[in-house]
Write an enzyme that holds these catalytic residues in place. Structure first.
Site, short mmCIF file in Angstrom:
data_model
loop_
_atom_site.label_atom_id
_atom_site.label_comp_id
_atom_site.label_asym_id
_atom_site.label_seq_id
_atom_site.Cartn_x
_atom_site.Cartn_y
_atom_site.Cartn_z
N GLU A 59 0.89 -1.17 0.00
CA GLU A 59 0.00 0.00 0.00
C GLU A 59 0.92 1.21 0.00
O GLU A 59 1.41 1.64 1.06
CB GLU A 59 -0.89 -0.02 1.25
N CYS A 84 -2.27 9.59 2.46
CA CYS A 84 -1.79 8.91 1.23
C CYS A 84 -2.68 9.22 0.04
O CYS A 84 -2.19 9.31 -1.09
CB CYS A 84 -1.71 7.41 1.46
P1 NAD Z 1 8.06 4.81 5.36
O1 NAD Z 1 8.16 3.98 4.17
O2 NAD Z 1 9.19 5.71 5.71
O3 NAD Z 1 7.79 3.91 6.68
C1 NAD Z 1 6.72 3.01 6.80
C2 NAD Z 1 7.15 1.82 7.61
O4 NAD Z 1 8.22 1.20 6.95
C3 NAD Z 1 7.62 2.12 9.04
O5 NAD Z 1 7.06 1.22 9.95
C4 NAD Z 1 9.11 1.93 8.96
O6 NAD Z 1 9.71 1.50 10.15
C5 NAD Z 1 9.21 0.86 7.90
N1 NAD Z 1 10.52 0.82 7.26
C6 NAD Z 1 11.44 1.80 7.15
N2 NAD Z 1 12.53 1.35 6.51
C7 NAD Z 1 12.29 0.06 6.21
C8 NAD Z 1 13.03 -0.96 5.54
N3 NAD Z 1 14.25 -0.75 5.05
N4 NAD Z 1 12.47 -2.19 5.40
C9 NAD Z 1 11.24 -2.43 5.88
N5 NAD Z 1 10.48 -1.50 6.50
C10 NAD Z 1 11.00 -0.28 6.66
O7 NAD Z 1 6.75 5.57 5.08
P2 NAD Z 1 6.21 6.72 5.92
O8 NAD Z 1 7.00 7.96 5.70
O9 NAD Z 1 6.07 6.23 7.30
O10 NAD Z 1 4.78 6.88 5.21
C11 NAD Z 1 4.55 7.77 4.17
C12 NAD Z 1 4.31 7.08 2.85
O11 NAD Z 1 3.34 6.07 3.02
C13 NAD Z 1 3.74 8.01 1.80
O12 NAD Z 1 4.32 7.72 0.57
C14 NAD Z 1 2.26 7.65 1.75
O13 NAD Z 1 1.61 7.94 0.56
C15 NAD Z 1 2.33 6.19 2.03
N6 NAD Z 1 1.06 5.73 2.58
C16 NAD Z 1 0.30 4.89 1.84
C17 NAD Z 1 -0.93 4.49 2.32
C18 NAD Z 1 -1.80 3.56 1.54
O14 NAD Z 1 -2.79 3.09 2.11
N7 NAD Z 1 -1.51 3.25 0.30
C19 NAD Z 1 -1.38 4.94 3.56
C20 NAD Z 1 -0.55 5.80 4.29
C21 NAD Z 1 0.67 6.18 3.79
#
Ligand code: NAD
Length: 476
Positions: free
Chosen positions: A222, A256
């Site tokens: 997502e 998002c």
């Molecule tokens: P992010 O990718 O920085 O972090 C999300 C999660 O990923 C956190 O729990 C983090 O610890 C984990 N993470 C970080 N590095 C990782 C790695 N190397 N391997 C595995 N996991 C890792 O995202 P964010 O800044 O927290 O969220 C923002 C983004 O999420 C935006 O692009 C937004 O559009 C998207 N988003 C999408 C939805 C959806 O439903 N499609 C909903 C909310 C946010």
């Protein structure tokens, strides 16, 4: 014990131990009954109803300021609604589905058993730190899975509360929460889950998909992207601004599916921008102190937004920003609602998902032109069109591709429980909400039940008359 690519540490060892215990528990008890699953979902509903204020306080503290009303709507209310909807539909979703048996294979029964996939992992982001951990949890519990959640390190108070409250309701071999940053997250996604559900950025999504591929773990991504908001020539731009302003600036744009940029008919830019600013000023007369205007999650995210706006201002784009008194905001990371007219397409503002309260406004020369602009870019998570004509809106949808879409309103398609919610292309793959979420965590196992004596046993070497008859039957 599963291999992880990350260096081992006490927290990673503990995570692997939880995983091993969940696996063992699943082997021991594979099928949770309907009543057990309903009880699991009731626990979630009750938790949010009874302790919602604690979650709202934790989220508020993590953001520095998060509108309590928006938390009530988008986190608490959403979670309760999704748990209730799943509980009510569970009997139908769980039931086996009969399929017809071809004449050549009669007699017999064929059906699909809907079975839990097993031990599943959920990685959630900070922007709706509760909803985006709980909504997939609800789907996984409905499907009868055991669940490990890795919430975001950017919202430590909410993550800690998710962990402590779920620990009171579920044994650790059923639902477990693993806190930590990228190191733990990367060890987490290296675990050989039976399904991995990731919500976050496209950039990290690529890393997660690779980690899952190592274990052949099915994965749902997502992700985000630049969701366009298109105003058709037949729609009053000032009227569109009323709903668009709410959808864009809710949670200060850290959504998002927020409209990322607007495409308005050429010549309608001024009335649209004027209406956007007027609507915004009416909703949040003083963003510095207004409890309903949410802060930016971190200094880094705030600085990134400032740099994006400065870049286009220096390039000569017209920037409209709601006036606010920085001194009154104190240490709260407020970024005022901002509208930018015609930023350069090679600016960061137009290359990256904004994820903040800044709306670029671009002009289009008709809906063909708008569709071309969208189709030249990555597939967005959502697409919005404002048109008085259903036909115009539908034709526009047929000329574009996006994860989901809404007509004449932003965001709310995701609250329609029975609509699958997910991305396409760079905005992700797989879906959840409603039955789509149940199926994400379910293995559809096809079963053919033959009677003790089945005619197919006659179709065997040496092939002769019966085989010829069967061949004729098969080819019609
Ligand atoms: P992010 O990718 O920085 O972090 C999300 C999660 O990923 C956190 O729990 C983090 O610890 C984990 N993470 C970080 N590095 C990782 C790695 N190397 N391997 C595995 N996991 C890792 O995202 P964010 O800044 O927290 O969220 C923002 C983004 O999420 C935006 O692009 C937004 O559009 C998207 N988003 C999408 C939805 C959806 O439903 N499609 C909903 C909310 C946010």
């Amino acid at each position: 014990m599963p291999d992880t690519q990350a260096t081992s540490s006490p927290s990673i060892d503990a995570m692997q131990d939880v995983f091993a215990r969940q696996k063992a528990a699943f082997e021991h008890e594979r099928h949770r009954s309907l009543s057990e699953r309903k009880a699991d979902l009731e626990k979630i509903e009750k938790l949010v109803k009874e302790r919602g204020d604690e979650f709202a306080d934790a989220i508020d503290a993590d953001f520095g300021r998060r509108s309590k009303s928006e938390t009530a709507l988008a986190e608490l209310g959403f979670t309760i609604a999704t748990a209730k909807h799943s509980r009510q539909h569970l009997p139908k979703w769980m039931s086996s589905k009969r399929v017809s048996v071809p004449m050549t294979l009669a007699p017999g029964n064929a059906y699909v058993r809907r079975e839990p996939k097993g031990v599943v992992g959920i990685v959630s982001p900070w922007n709706y730190s509760m909803q985006l951990a709980f909504a997939p949890l609800v789907a996984a519990l409905a499907a009868g899975c055991r669940v490990m959640i890795k919430p975001s390190e950017f919202t430590p108070r909410t993550s800690a509360l998710i962990k402590s409250t779920l620990a009171e309701l579920f044994s650790e071999d059923h639902v477990a929460v693993i806190e930590g940053g990228p190191e733990e997250a990367s060890a987490f996604t290296a675990l050989p889950f039976d399904h991995l559900f990731y919500t976050g950025s496209t950039q990290v999504g690529r890393i997660v998909a690779k980690a899952a591929a190592e274990n052949l773990t099915p994965v749902t991504l997502e992700l985000g992207g630049k969701s366009p908001a298109v105003i058709a020539p037949d729609f009053d731009p000032a009227e569109a601004a009323k709903t668009l302003a709410w959808g864009k600036f809710l949670n200060a744009g850290q959504t998002c599916v927020a409209p990322d940029y607007a495409l308005v008919p050429r010549g309608a830019e001024k009335p649209f921008v004027d209406a956007m600013m007027a609507e915004t000023a009416q909703m949040w007369p003083d963003v510095a102190t207004n409890e309903d205007y949410t802060a930016i999650i971190s200094e880094r995210h705030h600085a990134r937004l400032s740099a994006m706006v400065e870049e286009v201002r220096e390039a000569g784009a017209e920037v409209h920003q709601l006036a606010f008194d920085k001194a009154k905001a104190g240490n709260t990371r407020i970024f005022p609602p901002t509208v930018v007219v015609d930023p350069p397409l090679d600016s960061k503002l137009m290359r990256e998902e904004i994820f903040g309260p800044v709306l670029p406004v671009l002009s289009h020369d008709g809906l063909e032109d708008a569709a071309r602009f969208i189709n030249e870019r990555d597939r967005p998570l959502a697409l919005y069109i404002w048109s008085k004509s259903k036909q115009t809106a539908r034709t526009f949808l047929s000329k574009t591709i996006s994860g989901g879409a809404a007509v004449n309103l932003p965001l709310l398609h995701l609250s329609v429980e029975d609509l699958p919610f997910g991305g396409v292309g760079a905005s992700g793959y797989g879906a959840y909400h409603g039955e789509a979420g149940f199926l994400t965590f379910t293995h559809e196992r096809g079963v053919f039940e033959a009677p003790v004596w089945h005619p197919s046993r006659l179709v065997r070497p040496p092939y002769g008359k019966v085989f010829e008859f069967f061949k004729k039957l098969q080819s019609g």
